[in-house]
Design a protein around this motif. Structure first.
Motif, PDB file in Angstrom:
ATOM      1  N   GLY A 204       0.817  -1.212   0.000  1.00  0.00           N
ATOM      2  CA  GLY A 204       0.000   0.000   0.000  1.00  0.00           C
ATOM      3  C   GLY A 204       0.844   1.251   0.000  1.00  0.00           C
ATOM      4  N   ILE A 205       1.933   1.252   0.783  1.00  0.00           N
ATOM      5  CA  ILE A 205       2.817   2.414   0.857  1.00  0.00           C
ATOM      6  C   ILE A 205       3.599   2.588  -0.443  1.00  0.00           C
ATOM      7  CG2 ILE A 205       4.815   3.389   2.032  1.00  0.00           C
ATOM      8  CD1 ILE A 205       2.314   3.587   3.670  1.00  0.00           C
ATOM      9  N   VAL A 206       4.178   1.509  -0.942  1.00  0.00           N
ATOM     10  CA  VAL A 206       4.970   1.567  -2.179  1.00  0.00           C
ATOM     11  C   VAL A 206       4.102   2.016  -3.350  1.00  0.00           C
ATOM     12  CG1 VAL A 206       6.265   0.181  -3.848  1.00  0.00           C
ATOM     13  CG2 VAL A 206       6.627  -0.159  -1.400  1.00  0.00           C
ATOM     14  N   ASN A 207       2.904   1.453  -3.446  1.00  0.00           N
ATOM     15  CA  ASN A 207       1.999   1.808  -4.537  1.00  0.00           C
ATOM     16  C   ASN A 207       1.607   3.283  -4.477  1.00  0.00           C
ATOM     17  OD1 ASN A 207      -0.173   0.958  -6.678  1.00  0.00           O
ATOM     18  ND2 ASN A 207      -1.335   2.004  -5.074  1.00  0.00           N
ATOM     19  N   ALA A 208       1.291   3.786  -3.274  1.00  0.00           N
ATOM     20  CA  ALA A 208       0.878   5.186  -3.136  1.00  0.00           C
ATOM     21  C   ALA A 208       1.999   6.128  -3.561  1.00  0.00           C
ATOM     22  CB  ALA A 208       0.461   5.473  -1.696  1.00  0.00           C
ATOM     23  N   PHE A 209       3.209   5.838  -3.128  1.00  0.00           N
ATOM     24  CA  PHE A 209       4.345   6.711  -3.455  1.00  0.00           C
ATOM     25  C   PHE A 209       4.616   6.722  -4.956  1.00  0.00           C
ATOM     26  CE2 PHE A 209       8.862   7.419  -4.214  1.00  0.00           C
ATOM     27  CZ  PHE A 209       9.085   8.591  -3.498  1.00  0.00           C
ATOM     28  N   ILE A 210       4.684   5.541  -5.561  1.00  0.00           N
ATOM     29  CA  ILE A 210       5.044   5.456  -6.980  1.00  0.00           C
ATOM     30  C   ILE A 210       3.936   6.011  -7.866  1.00  0.00           C
ATOM     31  CG2 ILE A 210       5.478   3.849  -8.883  1.00  0.00           C
ATOM     32  CD1 ILE A 210       7.067   2.132  -6.979  1.00  0.00           C
ATOM     33  N   MET A 211       2.681   5.632  -7.586  1.00  0.00           N
ATOM     34  CA  MET A 211       1.608   6.057  -8.477  1.00  0.00           C
ATOM     35  C   MET A 211       1.350   7.556  -8.388  1.00  0.00           C
ATOM     36  SD  MET A 211       1.312   3.404 -10.064  1.00  0.00           S
ATOM     37  CE  MET A 211       0.350   4.328 -11.259  1.00  0.00           C
ATOM     38  N   MET A 311      -5.269   1.647  -1.828  1.00  0.00           N
ATOM     39  CA  MET A 311      -5.925   2.072  -0.604  1.00  0.00           C
ATOM     40  C   MET A 311      -6.838   0.969  -0.068  1.00  0.00           C
ATOM     41  SD  MET A 311      -6.024   4.918   1.273  1.00  0.00           S
ATOM     42  CE  MET A 311      -5.847   6.371   0.235  1.00  0.00           C
ATOM     43  N   ALA A 312      -7.612   0.359  -0.965  1.00  0.00           N
ATOM     44  CA  ALA A 312      -8.503  -0.719  -0.554  1.00  0.00           C
ATOM     45  C   ALA A 312      -7.713  -1.927  -0.042  1.00  0.00           C
ATOM     46  CB  ALA A 312      -9.396  -1.131  -1.718  1.00  0.00           C
ATOM     47  N   HIS A 313      -6.612  -2.260  -0.723  1.00  0.00           N
ATOM     48  CA  HIS A 313      -5.767  -3.377  -0.284  1.00  0.00           C
ATOM     49  C   HIS A 313      -5.216  -3.128   1.116  1.00  0.00           C
ATOM     50  CE1 HIS A 313      -2.517  -6.302  -0.130  1.00  0.00           C
ATOM     51  NE2 HIS A 313      -1.657  -5.302   0.059  1.00  0.00           N
ATOM     52  N   THR A 314      -4.809  -1.906   1.392  1.00  0.00           N
ATOM     53  CA  THR A 314      -4.295  -1.574   2.718  1.00  0.00           C
ATOM     54  C   THR A 314      -5.360  -1.801   3.779  1.00  0.00           C
ATOM     55  OG1 THR A 314      -2.800   0.072   1.766  1.00  0.00           O
ATOM     56  CG2 THR A 314      -3.282   0.264   4.126  1.00  0.00           C
ATOM     57  N   ASN A 315      -6.578  -1.342   3.519  1.00  0.00           N
ATOM     58  CA  ASN A 315      -7.660  -1.489   4.481  1.00  0.00           C
ATOM     59  C   ASN A 315      -8.052  -2.943   4.709  1.00  0.00           C
ATOM     60  OD1 ASN A 315      -7.930   1.247   5.023  1.00  0.00           O
ATOM     61  ND2 ASN A 315      -9.382   1.575   3.355  1.00  0.00           N
ATOM     62  N   ASP A 316      -7.748  -3.817   3.742  1.00  0.00           N
ATOM     63  CA  ASP A 316      -8.057  -5.237   3.900  1.00  0.00           C
ATOM     64  C   ASP A 316      -7.379  -5.855   5.125  1.00  0.00           C
ATOM     65  OD1 ASP A 316      -9.644  -5.264   1.645  1.00  0.00           O
ATOM     66  OD2 ASP A 316      -8.042  -5.954   0.311  1.00  0.00           O
ATOM     67  N   TYR A 317      -6.238  -5.315   5.512  1.00  0.00           N
ATOM     68  CA  TYR A 317      -5.439  -5.908   6.587  1.00  0.00           C
ATOM     69  C   TYR A 317      -5.452  -5.060   7.861  1.00  0.00           C
ATOM     70  CZ  TYR A 317      -3.662  -8.943   2.911  1.00  0.00           C
ATOM     71  OH  TYR A 317      -3.560  -9.865   1.879  1.00  0.00           O
ATOM     72  N   LEU A 318      -6.388  -4.124   7.967  1.00  0.00           N
ATOM     73  CA  LEU A 318      -6.430  -3.248   9.128  1.00  0.00           C
ATOM     74  C   LEU A 318      -7.695  -3.461   9.941  1.00  0.00           C
ATOM     75  CD1 LEU A 318      -5.273   0.103   7.463  1.00  0.00           C
ATOM     76  CD2 LEU A 318      -3.865  -1.524   8.718  1.00  0.00           C
ATOM     77  N   GLU A 319      -7.626  -3.078  11.208  1.00  0.00           N
ATOM     78  CA  GLU A 319      -8.815  -3.038  12.044  1.00  0.00           C
ATOM     79  C   GLU A 319      -9.610  -1.781  11.708  1.00  0.00           C
ATOM     80  OE1 GLU A 319      -9.640  -5.501  13.934  1.00  0.00           O
ATOM     81  OE2 GLU A 319      -7.758  -6.606  13.644  1.00  0.00           O
ATOM     82  N   LYS A 320     -10.880  -1.786  12.096  1.00  0.00           N
ATOM     83  CA  LYS A 320     -11.749  -0.658  11.776  1.00  0.00           C
ATOM     84  C   LYS A 320     -11.195   0.664  12.299  1.00  0.00           C
ATOM     85  CE  LYS A 320     -15.260  -2.630   9.643  1.00  0.00           C
ATOM     86  NZ  LYS A 320     -15.684  -2.241   8.278  1.00  0.00           N
ATOM     87  N   ASP A 321     -10.675   0.650  13.543  1.00  0.00           N
ATOM     88  CA  ASP A 321     -10.215   1.910  14.131  1.00  0.00           C
ATOM     89  C   ASP A 321      -8.873   2.375  13.570  1.00  0.00           C
ATOM     90  OD1 ASP A 321      -8.668  -0.050  15.220  1.00  0.00           O
ATOM     91  OD2 ASP A 321      -8.805   0.675  17.287  1.00  0.00           O
ATOM     92  N   GLN A 322      -8.245   1.564  12.701  1.00  0.00           N
ATOM     93  CA  GLN A 322      -6.982   1.948  12.084  1.00  0.00           C
ATOM     94  C   GLN A 322      -7.146   2.543  10.689  1.00  0.00           C
ATOM     95  OE1 GLN A 322      -5.136  -2.035  12.361  1.00  0.00           O
ATOM     96  NE2 GLN A 322      -3.562  -1.109  13.656  1.00  0.00           N
TER      97      GLN A 322
END
Length: 433
Positions: A204-211, A311-322
């Motif tokens: 998620g971080i790498v994709n955001a920076f490059i894109m 962004m969606a991929h990142t949220n797949d691995y997070l808790e709701k409050d994160q």
């Protein structure tokens, strides 16, 4: 219910459509005018990066200012600021002045997005929030396309194009200032450090920076490249419009696919197709304009959805409050990529590597493609991927819900401590003596 809500926010949507048209015009307009004034590609790249610096600064500062003066007055002041900066650039054609004004434009536009998206989230509920945001984003992309087409009939070497952009922003004031919608409120959210997010969901971080770097390259330097290969001003506007149109048409279908299959695979496919299109575009000249338009459209369809997919991929691995805090961290990382992207490719073009414009973008998208496939081999697909479904997001875009994670951690801790103190006092009062 949905129709009633759309009618209630029709004035808001009208305002943001006009803002989108202006944003679509100004980036290409300044790039073309800079080429006419012989600023040089490196200087132009630095000027264009000022917008993203201002945008990033606006996402961290604007929420606090908005809370002090209110959303409606803030929108009016920020729109006036954006209009003034555009007119000043028409009056004083100087790289230093343009850098400062471009910074202020980015700050104002980012804060306007904060206001509008907060308004939308307040009006929406869980059943139709995705639909309302989709309508909003389609209008944004439609505005960006319309801005390019308007620029095709306005001379960038004169004052009229700048005046039209400023006029559109001023017209955007009218619908929202007469709106009777209640101003939205804000809430605090859990902060997520960037390093923690990098360890948890590195793609998620790498994709955001490059894109975001790629988007900044294309929006900032793309018009200059189009002129270099021999396109006219009108053809340049269609060149840029084709890119945005492709992304607008592809967002929803690709999003649906990503909800059904592993998002990382979809990301790899999109990045791979984007690389192929970039390679083809690097070999095309002005003699085949229709083919350039087609390939640019397919290029936009491939790469523009990647930011939302990440962004969606990142949220797949997070808790709701994160999720809110994580999105704020990704916005910061993407902002840094935007700031670096345009000057980096501009520097290469300044020293004679103009032909490598699309080849550099191709290399970056290949990195995203290969790294996405690598992450598939290192980690299983998220068990509950559908619970964090894909949402269309405009690159470099923000919302108040996302930006609450950017408020000082000290303020959040003070508020939390106050709540705990009140709880303890209540317990003492209710306990038997």
């Amino acid at each position: 219910m949905l129709k009633q809500q759309l009618r209630a926010i029709s004035s808001l949507l009208s305002s943001i459509t006009l803002i989108g048209i202006c944003v679509g015009m100004t980036s290409t307009l300044l790039s073309l005018r800079a080429a006419i004034e012989n600023f040089g590609t490196l200087t132009t790249g630095v000027i264009m990066s000022a917008y993203f610096i201002g945008f990033l600064f606006g996402t961290t500062r604007a929420p606090k200012d908005i809370r002090r003066v209110g959303y409606i007055r803030a929108f009016g002041g920020l729109a006036a600021l954006a209009a003034a900066t555009i007119l000043i650039q028409a009056i004083w054609v100087d790289p230093t002045v343009w850098f400062i004004m471009r910074f202020l434009t980015g700050f104002a536009i980012s804060a306007i997005f904060v206001i509008v998206e907060s308004w939308l989230n307040t009006m929406a509920d869980n059943k139709n929030r995705g639909t309302l945001l989709s309508v909003y984003l389609v209008l944004i992309y439609g505005g960006l396309v319309a801005g390019q087409l308007i620029l095709g009939v306005a001379d960038p070497s004169g004052f009229i194009a700048f005046a039209i952009a400023a006029l559109l922003i001023n017209l955007a004031l009218i619908p929202i200032l007469i709106s009777v919608t209640v101003e939205p409120t804000t809430h605090e959210a859990k902060k997520v450090p960037i390093l923690s997010l990098l360890r948890l969901v590195p793609l998620g971080i790498v994709n955001a920076f490059i894109m975001q770097a790629c988007y900044a390259m294309f929006y900032g330097i793309g018009p200059m490249y189009a002129i270099y290969i021999g396109l006219s001003v009108g053809e340049v506007s269609l060149f840029m419009a084709s890119f945005i149109l492709g992304g607008m048409l592809a967002q929803a279908p690709i999003g649906l696919l990503s909800d059904r299959f592993d998002r990382r695979v979809i990301m790899a496919v999109c990045a791979g197709l984007g690389s192929v299109m970039a390679l083809i575009l690097s070999q095309l000249g002005a003699s085949v304009v229709w083919l350039i338009y087609l390939c640019v459209c397919l290029f936009g369809a491939s790469v523009l959805p990647l930011y939302s997919l990440g962004m969606a991929h990142t949220n797949d691995y997070l808790e709701k409050d994160q999720m809110v805090g994580a999105t704020g961290a990704i916005i910061k990382v993407g902002g840094v990529g935007s700031i670096i992207g345009a000057p980096a490719v501009a520097a290469l073009m300044q020293f004679g590597a103009v032909n490598y414009f699309f080849l550099l973008i191709m290399m970056l998208t290949i990195i995203v493609c290969l790294y996405s496939l690598y992450r598939v081999t290192r980690r299983a697909k998220a068990d509950e991927q559908l619970t964090s479904s894909y949402a269309m997001l405009n690159p470099s875009q923000t919302s108040d819900e996302l930006l609450t994670s950017l408020v000082d951690e000290h303020e959040y801790q003070v508020a939390l401590a106050g709540q705990e103190s009140e709880t303890e006092d209540t317990k003492k009062e209710s306990s038997p003596v």
